[in-house]
Design a protein around this motif. Sequence first.
Motif, PDB file in Angstrom:
ATOM      1  N   THR A   1     138.683 -20.504 -11.683  1.00 29.04           N
ATOM      2  CA  THR A   1     139.196 -19.290 -12.083  1.00 29.04           C
ATOM      3  C   THR A   1     140.613 -18.763 -11.244  1.00 29.04           C
ATOM      4  O   THR A   1     140.346 -18.779 -10.321  1.00 29.04           O
ATOM      5  CB  THR A   1     138.047 -18.210 -11.794  1.00 29.04           C
ATOM      6  OG1 THR A   1     136.933 -18.674 -12.193  1.00 29.04           O
ATOM      7  CG2 THR A   1     138.379 -16.970 -12.178  1.00 29.04           C
TER       8      THR A   1
ATOM      9  N   CYS B   1     137.090  -8.243  -9.078  1.00 26.63           N
ATOM     10  CA  CYS B   1     136.937  -9.509 -10.061  1.00 26.63           C
ATOM     11  C   CYS B   1     135.414  -9.622 -10.249  1.00 26.63           C
ATOM     12  O   CYS B   1     134.907  -9.950  -9.260  1.00 26.63           O
ATOM     13  CB  CYS B   1     137.812 -10.689  -9.754  1.00 26.63           C
ATOM     14  SG  CYS B   1     137.596 -12.260 -10.817  1.00 26.63           S
ATOM     15  N   ARG B   2     135.030  -9.341 -11.510  1.00 26.48           N
ATOM     16  CA  ARG B   2     133.657  -9.654 -11.816  1.00 26.48           C
ATOM     17  C   ARG B   2     133.356 -10.965 -12.959  1.00 26.48           C
ATOM     18  O   ARG B   2     132.623 -10.997 -13.651  1.00 26.48           O
ATOM     19  CB  ARG B   2     133.026  -8.453 -12.444  1.00 26.48           C
ATOM     20  CG  ARG B   2     133.057  -7.326 -11.624  1.00 26.48           C
ATOM     21  CD  ARG B   2     132.318  -6.110 -11.884  1.00 26.48           C
ATOM     22  NE  ARG B   2     132.244  -5.054 -10.907  1.00 26.48           N
ATOM     23  CZ  ARG B   2     132.935  -4.142 -10.700  1.00 26.48           C
ATOM     24  NH1 ARG B   2     134.094  -3.853 -11.566  1.00 26.48           N
ATOM     25  NH2 ARG B   2     132.896  -3.068  -9.860  1.00 26.48           N
ATOM     26  N   THR B   3     134.610 -11.825 -12.967  1.00 26.04           N
ATOM     27  CA  THR B   3     134.494 -12.956 -14.082  1.00 26.04           C
ATOM     28  C   THR B   3     134.793 -13.946 -13.313  1.00 26.04           C
ATOM     29  O   THR B   3     135.430 -14.205 -12.339  1.00 26.04           O
ATOM     30  CB  THR B   3     135.468 -12.501 -15.043  1.00 26.04           C
ATOM     31  OG1 THR B   3     135.401 -13.604 -16.135  1.00 26.04           O
ATOM     32  CG2 THR B   3     136.972 -12.618 -14.486  1.00 26.04           C
ATOM     33  N   ASP B   4     134.220 -15.143 -13.763  1.00 23.10           N
ATOM     34  CA  ASP B   4     134.545 -16.466 -13.410  1.00 23.10           C
ATOM     35  C   ASP B   4     134.959 -17.319 -14.688  1.00 23.10           C
ATOM     36  O   ASP B   4     135.011 -18.571 -14.565  1.00 23.10           O
ATOM     37  CB  ASP B   4     133.242 -17.096 -12.860  1.00 23.10           C
ATOM     38  CG  ASP B   4     131.985 -17.163 -13.789  1.00 23.10           C
ATOM     39  OD1 ASP B   4     132.391 -16.970 -15.120  1.00 23.10           O
ATOM     40  OD2 ASP B   4     130.882 -17.699 -13.430  1.00 23.10           O
ATOM     41  N   TRP B   5     135.758 -16.705 -15.696  1.00 21.54           N
ATOM     42  CA  TRP B   5     136.160 -17.118 -16.680  1.00 21.54           C
ATOM     43  C   TRP B   5     137.408 -18.227 -16.433  1.00 21.54           C
ATOM     44  O   TRP B   5     138.171 -17.999 -15.439  1.00 21.54           O
ATOM     45  CB  TRP B   5     136.768 -16.345 -17.661  1.00 21.54           C
ATOM     46  CG  TRP B   5     137.261 -16.773 -19.044  1.00 21.54           C
ATOM     47  CD1 TRP B   5     136.515 -16.981 -20.003  1.00 21.54           C
ATOM     48  CD2 TRP B   5     138.716 -16.947 -19.346  1.00 21.54           C
ATOM     49  NE1 TRP B   5     137.340 -17.630 -21.209  1.00 21.54           N
ATOM     50  CE2 TRP B   5     138.644 -17.215 -20.751  1.00 21.54           C
ATOM     51  CE3 TRP B   5     139.864 -16.810 -18.606  1.00 21.54           C
ATOM     52  CZ2 TRP B   5     139.892 -17.712 -21.425  1.00 21.54           C
ATOM     53  CZ3 TRP B   5     140.974 -17.044 -19.215  1.00 21.54           C
ATOM     54  CH2 TRP B   5     141.077 -17.398 -20.685  1.00 21.54           C
TER      55      TRP B   5
ATOM     56  N   ALA C   1     130.638 -13.134 -13.466  1.00 24.33           N
ATOM     57  CA  ALA C   1     130.700 -13.937 -12.576  1.00 24.33           C
ATOM     58  C   ALA C   1     129.573 -14.400 -11.991  1.00 24.33           C
ATOM     59  O   ALA C   1     128.681 -13.550 -11.242  1.00 24.33           O
ATOM     60  CB  ALA C   1     131.822 -13.648 -11.308  1.00 24.33           C
ATOM     61  N   ASP C   2     129.017 -15.552 -12.119  1.00 25.53           N
ATOM     62  CA  ASP C   2     127.579 -16.009 -11.321  1.00 25.53           C
ATOM     63  C   ASP C   2     127.647 -17.644 -11.295  1.00 25.53           C
ATOM     64  O   ASP C   2     128.445 -18.217 -12.278  1.00 25.53           O
ATOM     65  CB  ASP C   2     126.600 -15.572 -12.395  1.00 25.53           C
ATOM     66  CG  ASP C   2     126.549 -16.308 -13.733  1.00 25.53           C
ATOM     67  OD1 ASP C   2     127.711 -16.783 -14.082  1.00 25.53           O
ATOM     68  OD2 ASP C   2     125.678 -16.334 -14.545  1.00 25.53           O
TER      69      ASP C   2
ATOM     70  N   ASP D   1     131.459 -22.437  -7.654  1.00 23.73           N
ATOM     71  CA  ASP D   1     132.481 -22.053  -8.323  1.00 23.73           C
ATOM     72  C   ASP D   1     133.846 -21.791  -7.253  1.00 23.73           C
ATOM     73  O   ASP D   1     133.579 -21.600  -6.030  1.00 23.73           O
ATOM     74  CB  ASP D   1     132.160 -20.353  -8.737  1.00 23.73           C
ATOM     75  CG  ASP D   1     131.493 -20.207  -9.837  1.00 23.73           C
ATOM     76  OD1 ASP D   1     130.812 -21.330 -10.640  1.00 23.73           O
ATOM     77  OD2 ASP D   1     131.038 -19.050 -10.369  1.00 23.73           O
TER      78      ASP D   1
ATOM     79  N   VAL E   1     137.666 -20.094  -6.971  1.00 16.67           N
ATOM     80  CA  VAL E   1     138.233 -19.290  -7.409  1.00 16.67           C
ATOM     81  C   VAL E   1     139.647 -19.339  -6.747  1.00 16.67           C
ATOM     82  O   VAL E   1     139.665 -19.395  -5.441  1.00 16.67           O
ATOM     83  CB  VAL E   1     137.765 -17.852  -7.015  1.00 16.67           C
ATOM     84  CG1 VAL E   1     138.796 -16.615  -7.628  1.00 16.67           C
ATOM     85  CG2 VAL E   1     136.472 -17.326  -7.637  1.00 16.67           C
TER      86      VAL E   1
ATOM     87  N   GLU F   1     131.005 -11.011  -6.852  1.00 20.87           N
ATOM     88  CA  GLU F   1     132.033 -10.002  -7.382  1.00 20.87           C
ATOM     89  C   GLU F   1     133.018 -10.283  -6.102  1.00 20.87           C
ATOM     90  O   GLU F   1     132.495 -10.108  -5.013  1.00 20.87           O
ATOM     91  CB  GLU F   1     132.129  -8.797  -7.708  1.00 20.87           C
ATOM     92  CG  GLU F   1     131.321  -7.700  -6.896  1.00 20.87           C
ATOM     93  CD  GLU F   1     131.339  -6.283  -7.278  1.00 20.87           C
ATOM     94  OE1 GLU F   1     131.469  -5.397  -6.838  1.00 20.87           O
ATOM     95  OE2 GLU F   1     130.713  -6.411  -8.620  1.00 20.87           O
TER      96      GLU F   1
END
Length: 196
Positions: free
Chosen positions: A40, A65-69, A93-94, A101, A103, A191
């Motif tokens: 990410t 940031c609350r996404t892992d896109w 984001a999980d 993951d 980042v 997050e």
Amino acid sequence: LEEVTGNEFNTLLSEYAAAVLLGDFNLKEDSAYLNEIATTQLWLERGELYLRDGYDGKQFLGEVCRTDWIGRWESSRAAFGEAPVAGDATDAADVSPLATDYVEVRFADAPKAPELFLQHAGQGRPLSIQLFAFTKGGSVLRIQPLLILGGSAKKLGLPNWLSDHSLQLSDVDRLVIAITNTDPKESAPYELRVQN
């Protein structure tokens, strides 16, 4: 594995996550066949986080940031609104059970290192967090794993860590945060928050 290696399982997971990121499998010339890690990709500009897509577009996130896109992975690209090129298809984001993951954070104009916090928003087993600073000189520095219990947050200590290594933020090309879920059954939401 614990019995054979003499290491705790959480330590083995963290070491594996580091080996995956760094391609450190002692493959010698065969290491050229390893794929890059899908990350990410975040951009920190004027104290605010932006998510980057596969075409260098930026989406404002603010301080959290609350996404892992994932919008870019090797030659694959995705624009905002499209399915990610790697990882799961959830918006939040999980990290999956016993997975990691990654980042990546790049810095636009920050005069000093910001403080980063990671929140384990679930209630399962701890998240194991590692920071890797890839310097412009080609070195990789690593903060040893920090464990974050479910429902709690932890300061990652970037400013002190850089200071301890006599580095300025301007010496860092990119920072990669490896977030490993030590739970064998449950995904762990998380997050990332920045504080300047």
